[in-house]
Design an enzyme around this catalytic site. Structure first.
Site, PDB file in Angstrom:
ATOM      1  N   ASN A   7      28.994 -26.193 -36.292  1.00 50.65           N
ATOM      2  CA  ASN A   7      27.906 -25.334 -36.771  1.00 50.65           C
ATOM      3  C   ASN A   7      27.061 -26.164 -37.735  1.00 50.65           C
ATOM      4  O   ASN A   7      27.446 -26.389 -38.873  1.00 50.65           O
ATOM      5  CB  ASN A   7      28.517 -24.111 -37.469  1.00 50.65           C
ATOM      6  CG  ASN A   7      27.460 -23.173 -38.021  1.00 50.65           C
ATOM      7  OD1 ASN A   7      26.261 -23.452 -37.951  1.00 50.65           O
ATOM      8  ND2 ASN A   7      27.906 -22.058 -38.565  1.00 50.65           N
ATOM      9  N   ARG A  90      27.221 -23.713 -32.389  1.00 55.57           N
ATOM     10  CA  ARG A  90      26.481 -22.514 -32.752  1.00 55.57           C
ATOM     11  C   ARG A  90      24.999 -22.858 -32.696  1.00 55.57           C
ATOM     12  O   ARG A  90      24.557 -23.832 -33.296  1.00 55.57           O
ATOM     13  CB  ARG A  90      26.836 -22.079 -34.164  1.00 55.57           C
ATOM     14  CG  ARG A  90      26.013 -20.898 -34.573  1.00 55.57           C
ATOM     15  CD  ARG A  90      26.129 -20.621 -36.031  1.00 55.57           C
ATOM     16  NE  ARG A  90      25.315 -19.450 -36.344  1.00 55.57           N
ATOM     17  CZ  ARG A  90      24.824 -19.196 -37.535  1.00 55.57           C
ATOM     18  NH1 ARG A  90      25.054 -20.037 -38.530  1.00 55.57           N
ATOM     19  NH2 ARG A  90      24.110 -18.136 -37.750  1.00 55.57           N
ATOM     20  N   HIS A 179      23.181 -12.794 -35.758  1.00 54.30           N
ATOM     21  CA  HIS A 179      24.605 -12.487 -35.986  1.00 54.30           C
ATOM     22  C   HIS A 179      25.272 -11.979 -34.702  1.00 54.30           C
ATOM     23  O   HIS A 179      26.307 -11.301 -34.761  1.00 54.30           O
ATOM     24  CB  HIS A 179      24.800 -11.383 -37.048  1.00 54.30           C
ATOM     25  CG  HIS A 179      24.429 -11.775 -38.444  1.00 54.30           C
ATOM     26  ND1 HIS A 179      23.820 -10.894 -39.322  1.00 54.30           N
ATOM     27  CD2 HIS A 179      24.606 -12.920 -39.132  1.00 54.30           C
ATOM     28  CE1 HIS A 179      23.623 -11.492 -40.485  1.00 54.30           C
ATOM     29  NE2 HIS A 179      24.086 -12.731 -40.388  1.00 54.30           N
ATOM     30  N   ARG A 240      16.800 -12.228 -49.261  1.00 57.27           N
ATOM     31  CA  ARG A 240      15.727 -11.857 -48.318  1.00 57.27           C
ATOM     32  C   ARG A 240      15.318 -10.400 -48.509  1.00 57.27           C
ATOM     33  O   ARG A 240      16.172  -9.551 -48.758  1.00 57.27           O
ATOM     34  CB  ARG A 240      16.215 -12.038 -46.874  1.00 57.27           C
ATOM     35  CG  ARG A 240      16.446 -13.475 -46.505  1.00 57.27           C
ATOM     36  CD  ARG A 240      17.029 -13.591 -45.113  1.00 57.27           C
ATOM     37  NE  ARG A 240      18.218 -14.419 -45.140  1.00 57.27           N
ATOM     38  CZ  ARG A 240      19.101 -14.492 -44.159  1.00 57.27           C
ATOM     39  NH1 ARG A 240      18.932 -13.793 -43.056  1.00 57.27           N
ATOM     40  NH2 ARG A 240      20.159 -15.268 -44.266  1.00 57.27           N
ATOM     41  N   GLU A 383      33.408 -15.912 -35.967  1.00 61.58           N
ATOM     42  CA  GLU A 383      32.430 -16.434 -35.014  1.00 61.58           C
ATOM     43  C   GLU A 383      32.955 -17.698 -34.329  1.00 61.58           C
ATOM     44  O   GLU A 383      32.676 -17.938 -33.162  1.00 61.58           O
ATOM     45  CB  GLU A 383      31.105 -16.720 -35.744  1.00 61.58           C
ATOM     46  CG  GLU A 383      30.389 -15.441 -36.136  1.00 61.58           C
ATOM     47  CD  GLU A 383      29.386 -15.611 -37.257  1.00 61.58           C
ATOM     48  OE1 GLU A 383      29.828 -15.813 -38.409  1.00 61.58           O
ATOM     49  OE2 GLU A 383      28.182 -15.546 -37.001  1.00 61.58           O
TER      50      GLU A 383
END
Ligand code: ADP
Length: 398
Positions: A7, A90, A179, A240, A383
């Site tokens: 990743n 990823r 996600h 965010r 993940e």
């Protein structure tokens, strides 16, 4: 089969080496501050840990260093690089081209480059990571697993924005959602824990971390999600802003004479619970500050909990009901008080939290009462194992 999961971020590389015969994580680690003065690698294996501080100028050097340590006499777990059968990467943005994980070919690389325009912060480092692995491990199959892929089942009424249609057909402006690998993992895992096929469940998964998104998963397929064209949309996050009136962007840029880059930084890095509280983007810090009477920290938490609860209501409406609500990622797995605050007022929906059962962190657990018609679960996300499983499946078919 041994799979290396990679990743890559712009200055980092996370890795896991997984033995897919039993899904055992043989080793894992993180290369940080690639290209910066104080770069380092942290490697963990067999309950041990080693840190190496050295110059790591680029991702190729980082991949080489990871392979060196994985095959090292002292802290390695494999004899040679040849033991690695495949690499799973990823990839943040797969656009509309990728509705599932895929073997990386030259054609796929071209399509990925095209998607980079939509994820300028995320896709370029992913591509650099793939190229670095290809260069150092030629002949080892590489697989791309996309954050957006799971959401490609959304119907047009959910993914279109109310903008001129040409912006979709020509500029690919639409909701993509992110996600996805986490949402897919949690949906499968909760179905397994409940002993009910995922095809029989309407699931609302709340992935609540630094970045947060909810997904409505109806009978195994994603039908809606809160993140949008970019991961900036949806609920308020660590830094965010989440959903805001789009006209605010124009107003603030005009009034403060901001460039697009400055406005982007304001919305991505200076907003969210950090911007509201002025304290921190970390939910643990906010909880502490709120307990000490910091009103803005409490407001930030209240806004977050309220927005998540509101989206749960929206997704229950979108699916004509809900059977199970799941909580995952940093806050979802550990934030006992956060889950309690989110669930407050969901009783009308048939979702009743059990305070004793909710007193749990970081493991699969039922947290709703026995008479709750909507079940609630904590399901820690994974993940990496999803990436490793997809990689094994795709490579086995070749
Ligand atoms: P990322 O989106 O970076 O993967 P994570 O899923 O790791 O983020 O989530 C990080 C968030 O989880 C942080 O805000 C952190 O404060 C929060 N978190 C971790 N432990 C707890 C806890 N015990 N209570 C509340 N929040 C927690």
């Amino acid at each position: 089969m041994i799979v290396l999961v990679v990743n890559c971020g712009s200055s980092s590389l996370k890795y896991q080496l997984v033995n897919m015969d039993n899904e055992e994580v043989m080793a894992k680690g993180l290369v940080e501050k690639i290209g910066l003065p104080d770069s380092q690698l942290t490697h963990k294996w067999n309950g041990q840990k080693k840190e190496i501080k050295q110059s790591i100028p680029d991702h190729k050097v980082a991949v080489k260093l990871v392979l060196d340590i994985l095959t090292d006499a002292e802290c390695g777990v494999i004899k040679s690089m040849d033991a690695i059968d495949a690499v799973g990467h990823r990839v943040v943005h797969g656009g509309e081209e990728f509705a599932a994980s895929t073997l990386i070919t030259d054609e796929v690389m071209k399509a990925l480059e095209k998607c980079s325009a939509m994820a300028p912060l995320h896709n370029p480092p992913n591509i650099i990571g793939i190229n670095a692995c290809k260069a150092i491990m030629p002949g080892v199959p590489q697989v791309g697993v996309f954050d957006t892929a799971f959401h490609q089942t959304m119907p047009a009424k959910a993914f279109m924005y109310g903008l001129p249609y040409e912006l979709y057909t020509e500029d690919h402006i639409r909701r993509y959602g992110f996600h996805g690998t986490s949402h897919r993992y949690v949906a499968g895992e909760v179905a397994k824990v409940m002993g009910v096929p995922v095809e029989k469940l309407r699931i609302i998964n709340c992935h609540l971390g630094n970045g947060s998104s909810l997904a409505a998963i109806k009978y195994g397929k994603c039908v809606d999600t809160t993140m949008g064209f970019t991961p900036l949309a949806g609920v308020l996050m660590g830094t965010r802003c989440g959903d805001i009136d789009p006209a605010i962007v124009l107003n603030v840029m005009d009034n403060h004479n901001l460039s697009t880059k400055e406005m982007d930084t304001l919305m991505n890095k200076k907003s969210g619970v950090l911007g509201i509280s002025g304290v921190s983007s970390d939910f643990r810090d906010l909880g502490e500050a709120a307990k000490e009477g910091n009103e803005r920290a409490q407001l930030a938490l209240d806004m977050f909990h309220y927005q998540v609860r509101k989206e749960i209501g929206a997704f229950a409406a979108a699916m004509g009901g809900v059977d199970v609500i799941t909580f995952t990622a940093g806050v979802g797995e550990n934030g006992i008080e956060d889950r309690a605050a989110i669930a407050e007022g969901l009783e009308y929906l048939g979702a009743k939290l059990d305070p004793q059962r909710n007193d749990v962190r970081g493991k699969d657990a039922l947290i709703s009462t026995d008479d709750s018609t909507v079940k609630m679960y904590v399901i820690p996300t994974n993940e990496e194992i999803m990436i490793a499983r997809d990689t094994k499946e795709i490579v086995s078919k070749q």
